[in-house]
Design an enzyme around this catalytic site. Structure first.
Site, PDB file in Angstrom:
ATOM      1  N   ARG A  79       0.853  -1.180   0.000  1.00  0.00           N
ATOM      2  CA  ARG A  79       0.000   0.000   0.000  1.00  0.00           C
ATOM      3  C   ARG A  79       0.891   1.233   0.000  1.00  0.00           C
ATOM      4  NH1 ARG A  79      -3.462  -2.628  -1.641  1.00  0.00           N
ATOM      5  NH2 ARG A  79      -5.507  -3.067  -0.773  1.00  0.00           N
TER       6      ARG A  79
ATOM      7  N   GLU B  61      -3.840   7.331  -4.535  1.00  0.00           N
ATOM      8  CA  GLU B  61      -4.158   6.844  -5.892  1.00  0.00           C
ATOM      9  C   GLU B  61      -5.457   7.442  -6.404  1.00  0.00           C
ATOM     10  OE1 GLU B  61      -4.101   2.577  -5.588  1.00  0.00           O
ATOM     11  OE2 GLU B  61      -2.070   2.585  -4.830  1.00  0.00           O
TER      12      GLU B  61
ATOM     13  N   HIS C 247      -1.383   0.333  -9.894  1.00  0.00           N
ATOM     14  CA  HIS C 247      -1.943  -0.638  -8.931  1.00  0.00           C
ATOM     15  C   HIS C 247      -2.552  -1.839  -9.687  1.00  0.00           C
ATOM     16  CE1 HIS C 247      -3.859  -1.098  -4.677  1.00  0.00           C
ATOM     17  NE2 HIS C 247      -3.589  -2.263  -5.208  1.00  0.00           N
TER      18      HIS C 247
HETATM   19  C1  DGY Z   1      -5.483  -6.075  -3.108  1.00  0.00           C
HETATM   20  O1  DGY Z   1      -6.311  -6.892  -3.486  1.00  0.00           O
HETATM   21  O2  DGY Z   1      -5.535  -5.529  -2.019  1.00  0.00           O
HETATM   22  C2  DGY Z   1      -4.319  -5.745  -3.985  1.00  0.00           C
HETATM   23  O3  DGY Z   1      -3.904  -4.441  -3.783  1.00  0.00           O
HETATM   24  C3  DGY Z   1      -4.615  -6.003  -5.431  1.00  0.00           C
HETATM   25  O4  DGY Z   1      -3.612  -5.560  -6.278  1.00  0.00           O
END
Ligand code: DGY
Length: 308
Positions: free
Chosen positions: A227, A256, A274
């Site tokens: 993250r 983001e 992402h």
């Molecule tokens: C999630 O599912 O949390 C991931 O970030 C996917 O890329």
């Protein structure tokens, strides 16, 4: 079934929306009148959006939050628990694809592949220039922050490159032979590439700060598939600008889809939108598991993959 039993919170993938509409007559929270929202029992959201206290206030009958994605840090899980609302996510089905993307970023940023692609497209190769030499991936020292399902899948893949793997978790795992390092700064100091695969949320916020980046040093690379919140993004930009780290491969960002403009022109960073889990197969599996959680909750009163 009441047509406000299942509510969608935030933007979800169109295929999932279509199936939720078809199978549950689900509607977006923003489209519901207060009395309709007040009847909703299950909320479906994504890891990017989440269900927060202000949503919960509109959903007094809510019993379950079904999260599309393994990361659920955007949902206020503590507040949900306080209100007796259970939460599920989509573990396992995306592990391989996120790990594949992490390895791709490691290779890309260390070998300068995306930068070299731009070099060719700009015609620099054709005009007789050669790109700067990159760094060797095989045999390098990899530090993994967060050796959970995804971190372990990254480690297993990178073992195939003859790398030395160390990791930082709050508690050492007893089922792996990789060296456990108690603090992230020491792990960074002893790594050529630091790969972040930790869960997001308050517990990991800015775990990678200026001190960790300095420990990684001018020959060290950062890769983040976790993250954006795990990294102090201002400190990262400053470290890159000052040449205090060698480069970064980033699939996730603090706000983001905003990417710091200072990163956009740099060749020592690889920037991805992402996309860790973004393959046809995995997104299908995530949608299937999301729907299976909704069905299990409504049919049997239980979630298949509850968090916590
Ligand atoms: C999630 O599912 O949390 C991931 O970030 C996917 O890329």
């Amino acid at each position: 079934m009441d047509d406000s039993t299942v509510v969608m919170v935030g933007t979800l993938r169109p295929e999932l929306v279509a199936r939720l509409e078809r199978e549950y007559a689900a509607r977006e929270l923003g489209q519901l009148a207060a009395e309709e929202a007040a009847r909703a029992r299950v909320a479906v959201t994504s890891g990017v959006w989440g269900v927060r206290a202000e949503h919960l206030d509109r959903l007094p009958a809510l019993e379950a939050i079904v999260n599309f994605g393994v990361g659920y840090d955007a949902t206020d899980v503590a507040e949900a628990a306080r209100r007796g609302v259970v939460v599920s996510n989509t573990p396992d089905v995306l592990t391989d694809c996120v790990a594949d993307a992490a390895v791709g970023l490691v290779i890309d940023v260390m070998r300068g592949l995306s930068a070299a692609d731009r070099f060719v497209r700009r015609g620099e190769w054709a005009s007789g220039r050669t790109p700067a030499l990159a760094r060797r991936v095989s045999g390098s020292r990899v530090g993994i922050v967060g050796l959970g399902r995804i971190g372990l899948a990254i480690a297993r893949r990178l073992e195939g490159f003859g790398t030395t793997i160390s990791y930082h978790n709050r508690r050492a795992r007893t089922d792996v032979s990789y060296a456990h390092v108690r603090d992230v700064e020491t792990l960074a100091r002893d790594s050529d590439v630091l790969v972040l695969a930790a869960a997001g949320g308050d517990g990991s916020r800015h775990l990678v700060d200026a001190a960790v980046l300095d420990a990684l040093g001018p020959r060290g690379f950062l890769v983040n598939v976790a993250r954006g919140s795990v990294v102090d993004e201002d400190a990262l930009v400053a470290a890159l600008e000052a040449g205090r780290i060698a480069g970064a491969g980033l699939d996730v960002f603090a706000a983001e889809p905003h990417v710091p403009s200072a990163l956009l022109g740099r060749d020592d960073v690889v920037l991805l939108p992402h996309l860790g889990s973004a393959t046809v197969e995995t997104r299908q599996a995530m949608a299937d598991l999301t729907l299976a959680n909704v069905a299990a909750y409504l049919d049997e009163g239980r979630l298949l993959t509850p968090v916590g």
